[in-house]
Design a protein around this motif. Structure first.
Motif, mmCIF file in Angstrom:
data_model
loop_
_atom_site.group_PDB
_atom_site.id
_atom_site.type_symbol
_atom_site.label_atom_id
_atom_site.label_comp_id
_atom_site.label_asym_id
_atom_site.label_seq_id
_atom_site.Cartn_x
_atom_site.Cartn_y
_atom_site.Cartn_z
ATOM 1 N N LEU A 146 0.826 -1.211 0.000
ATOM 2 C CA LEU A 146 0.000 0.000 0.000
ATOM 3 C C LEU A 146 0.858 1.259 0.000
ATOM 4 C CD1 LEU A 146 -2.756 -1.071 2.539
ATOM 5 C CD2 LEU A 146 -3.104 -0.605 0.111
ATOM 6 N N ASP A 147 1.947 1.260 0.779
ATOM 7 C CA ASP A 147 2.848 2.412 0.791
ATOM 8 C C ASP A 147 3.477 2.642 -0.578
ATOM 9 O OD1 ASP A 147 2.308 2.866 3.466
ATOM 10 O OD2 ASP A 147 3.976 1.596 4.149
ATOM 11 N N GLU A 148 3.894 1.554 -1.239
ATOM 12 C CA GLU A 148 4.467 1.695 -2.575
ATOM 13 C C GLU A 148 3.456 2.267 -3.553
ATOM 14 O OE1 GLU A 148 7.684 -2.000 -2.369
ATOM 15 O OE2 GLU A 148 5.992 -2.052 -3.771
ATOM 16 N N MET A 149 2.233 1.800 -3.476
ATOM 17 C CA MET A 149 1.201 2.321 -4.372
ATOM 18 C C MET A 149 0.961 3.812 -4.136
ATOM 19 S SD MET A 149 0.020 -0.042 -6.416
ATOM 20 C CE MET A 149 -1.635 0.468 -6.849
ATOM 21 N N LYS A 150 0.960 4.202 -2.876
ATOM 22 C CA LYS A 150 0.764 5.619 -2.571
ATOM 23 C C LYS A 150 1.910 6.472 -3.107
ATOM 24 C CE LYS A 150 -2.003 4.970 1.629
ATOM 25 N NZ LYS A 150 -2.022 5.077 3.107
ATOM 26 N N SER A 151 3.151 5.998 -2.926
ATOM 27 C CA SER A 151 4.310 6.753 -3.434
ATOM 28 C C SER A 151 4.281 6.848 -4.948
ATOM 29 C CB SER A 151 5.598 6.075 -2.967
ATOM 30 O OG SER A 151 5.711 4.772 -3.503
ATOM 31 N N MET A 152 3.913 5.761 -5.632
ATOM 32 C CA MET A 152 3.832 5.780 -7.092
ATOM 33 C C MET A 152 2.767 6.766 -7.567
ATOM 34 S SD MET A 152 6.036 3.728 -8.573
ATOM 35 C CE MET A 152 5.309 3.290 -10.125
ATOM 36 N N LYS A 153 1.644 6.795 -6.881
ATOM 37 C CA LYS A 153 0.591 7.729 -7.265
ATOM 38 C C LYS A 153 1.030 9.172 -7.077
ATOM 39 C CE LYS A 153 -3.482 4.826 -6.510
ATOM 40 N NZ LYS A 153 -4.703 4.601 -5.695
ATOM 41 N N SER A 154 1.743 9.455 -5.969
ATOM 42 C CA SER A 154 2.220 10.822 -5.741
ATOM 43 C C SER A 154 3.236 11.229 -6.804
ATOM 44 C CB SER A 154 2.848 10.914 -4.346
ATOM 45 O OG SER A 154 3.978 10.060 -4.247
ATOM 46 N N ARG A 155 4.113 10.312 -7.219
ATOM 47 C CA ARG A 155 5.077 10.628 -8.274
ATOM 48 C C ARG A 155 4.374 10.910 -9.593
ATOM 49 N NH1 ARG A 155 9.399 5.744 -7.142
ATOM 50 N NH2 ARG A 155 10.166 6.495 -5.121
ATOM 51 N N ARG A 156 3.382 10.096 -9.916
ATOM 52 C CA ARG A 156 2.672 10.297 -11.178
ATOM 53 C C ARG A 156 1.923 11.623 -11.195
ATOM 54 N NH1 ARG A 156 0.102 4.219 -11.991
ATOM 55 N NH2 ARG A 156 2.090 3.182 -12.503
ATOM 56 N N VAL A 157 1.412 12.024 -10.049
ATOM 57 C CA VAL A 157 0.707 13.303 -9.995
ATOM 58 C C VAL A 157 1.674 14.456 -10.237
ATOM 59 C CG1 VAL A 157 -0.491 14.868 -8.418
ATOM 60 C CG2 VAL A 157 -1.176 12.473 -8.553
ATOM 61 N N SER A 158 2.892 14.393 -9.668
ATOM 62 C CA SER A 158 3.863 15.480 -9.803
ATOM 63 C C SER A 158 4.486 15.540 -11.196
ATOM 64 C CB SER A 158 4.969 15.320 -8.749
ATOM 65 O OG SER A 158 5.649 14.092 -8.938
ATOM 66 N N VAL A 159 4.588 14.425 -11.905
ATOM 67 C CA VAL A 159 5.238 14.375 -13.218
ATOM 68 C C VAL A 159 4.196 14.649 -14.304
ATOM 69 C CG1 VAL A 159 6.475 12.893 -14.839
ATOM 70 C CG2 VAL A 159 6.987 12.766 -12.412
ATOM 71 N N SER A 160 4.583 15.514 -15.300
ATOM 72 C CA SER A 160 3.690 15.824 -16.410
ATOM 73 C C SER A 160 4.012 14.928 -17.606
ATOM 74 C CB SER A 160 3.830 17.291 -16.803
ATOM 75 O OG SER A 160 5.163 17.537 -17.246
ATOM 76 N N VAL A 161 3.149 15.025 -18.627
ATOM 77 C CA VAL A 161 3.309 14.176 -19.819
ATOM 78 C C VAL A 161 4.511 14.628 -20.644
ATOM 79 C CG1 VAL A 161 2.181 13.389 -21.935
ATOM 80 C CG2 VAL A 161 0.831 13.717 -19.853
ATOM 81 N N ASP A 162 4.721 15.946 -20.760
ATOM 82 C CA ASP A 162 5.844 16.459 -21.558
ATOM 83 C C ASP A 162 7.181 16.030 -20.967
ATOM 84 O OD1 ASP A 162 4.037 17.697 -23.243
ATOM 85 O OD2 ASP A 162 4.021 19.550 -22.044
ATOM 86 N N SER A 163 7.301 16.142 -19.656
ATOM 87 C CA SER A 163 8.560 15.730 -19.024
ATOM 88 C C SER A 163 8.810 14.238 -19.198
ATOM 89 C CB SER A 163 8.525 16.084 -17.542
ATOM 90 O OG SER A 163 7.462 15.399 -16.889
ATOM 91 N N MET A 164 7.743 13.449 -19.144
ATOM 92 C CA MET A 164 7.888 12.009 -19.364
ATOM 93 C C MET A 164 8.391 11.720 -20.765
ATOM 94 S SD MET A 164 6.948 9.969 -16.766
ATOM 95 C CE MET A 164 6.119 8.541 -17.426
ATOM 96 N N LEU A 165 7.828 12.418 -21.771
ATOM 97 C CA LEU A 165 8.254 12.208 -23.161
ATOM 98 C C LEU A 165 9.704 12.632 -23.364
ATOM 99 C CD1 LEU A 165 5.023 13.435 -24.982
ATOM 100 C CD2 LEU A 165 5.847 11.082 -24.843
#
Length: 255
Positions: A146-165
């Motif tokens: 559960l902690d890992e899932m929460k951390s992954m969700k927080s990272r995805r929220v902070s990262v945008s699509v352009d930066s990922m590309l």
């Protein structure tokens, strides 16, 4: 022995089985047989105890309208060994036991949960500890997931699509550069076996070319010597002509 037991029966010649009337039995007919008490029970009228395994004459019938997962439930009627009062038992397919319906009370109910509790209390301490440790490990693993899932969700929220590309394109370019460098290093490390032959052939060709160049230079020099020889011969010819003229001139004067 077969004759004594009456296994062979005599059928007269005028026997007709169609004349025998059919016996119509009820659907829920009771069957009489001798059995044993499956539980330790106590009679309610006289207080007599009947332990499991006491032999009894009982009547059995099927319970209409009650089943468990398609399994039929049976009811047993028998009498107390002391006061002859009627006692009734019924099968419990769900818990794989018997239930006392009326006339008596069961002194011990065989349930799986109670047996497990008794086993734990009696001395199976190690098994109970193992079960508890397994349960605690599973809870810890679930909390970590559960902690890992929460951390992954927080990272995805902070990262945008352009930066990922952009990050993906950079990674792709770096991988291509590394692959090209590895290919170049591999090509340099390879030593071809036919390289010496090619060099030898080239050297032979170069030698032949050098020889041809020298011969051509010599051939170019030769015509110059021929011209000089021609000039010398021409000079010699002129001197001889002068001599012949002088000789002819002297001869004319004498004449």
């Amino acid at each position: 022995m077969g004759e004594r037991k009456g296994l062979n029966k005599y059928y007269p010649p005028n026997f007709d089985p169609r004349k025998i009337p059919r016996i119509r039995k009820p659907k829920n007919q009771q069957k009489k047989f001798r059995s044993m008490v499956p539980l330790r029970i106590r009679c309610n009228t006289c207080g007599n105890y009947m332990s499991a395994g006491t032999k009894i004459n009982c009547r059995e019938e099927k319970v209409i309208g009650e089943t468990y997962l398609g399994i039929k439930i049976h009811r047993f009627y028998f009498k107390c060994s002391k006061c002859c009062s009627e006692l009734i038992l019924k099968t419990d397919s769900k818990n794989s036991t018997y239930v006392v319906e009326s006339g008596a009370t069961a002194t011990r109910v065989c349930d799986q949960n109670e047996e497990e509790k008794q086993a734990e209390e009696s001395g199976d301490v190690m098994s109970s500890l193992e079960k508890r440790t397994l349960v605690s490990k599973r809870e810890i693993e679930v909390m970590a997931a559960l902690d890992e899932m929460k951390s992954m969700k927080s990272r995805r929220v902070s990262v945008s699509v352009d930066s990922m590309l952009e990050a993906l394109s950079r990674r792709h370019k770096e991988e291509e550069q590394v692959a090209n460098e590895e290919d170049a290093a591999l090509i340099k490390s390879i030593r071809f076996g036919m390289q010496r032959r090619i060099v030898d052939e080239d050297t032979d060709e170069m030698k032949e070319k050098k020889k041809k160049g020298r011969m051509e230079a010599i051939d170019e020099k030769k015509p110059k010597t021929k011209k000089l020889a021609c000039i010398i011969t021409s000079k010699k010819k002129t001197s001889l002509g002068l001599a012949s003229l002088c000789h002819n001139y002297g001869a004319d004067e004498e004449d």
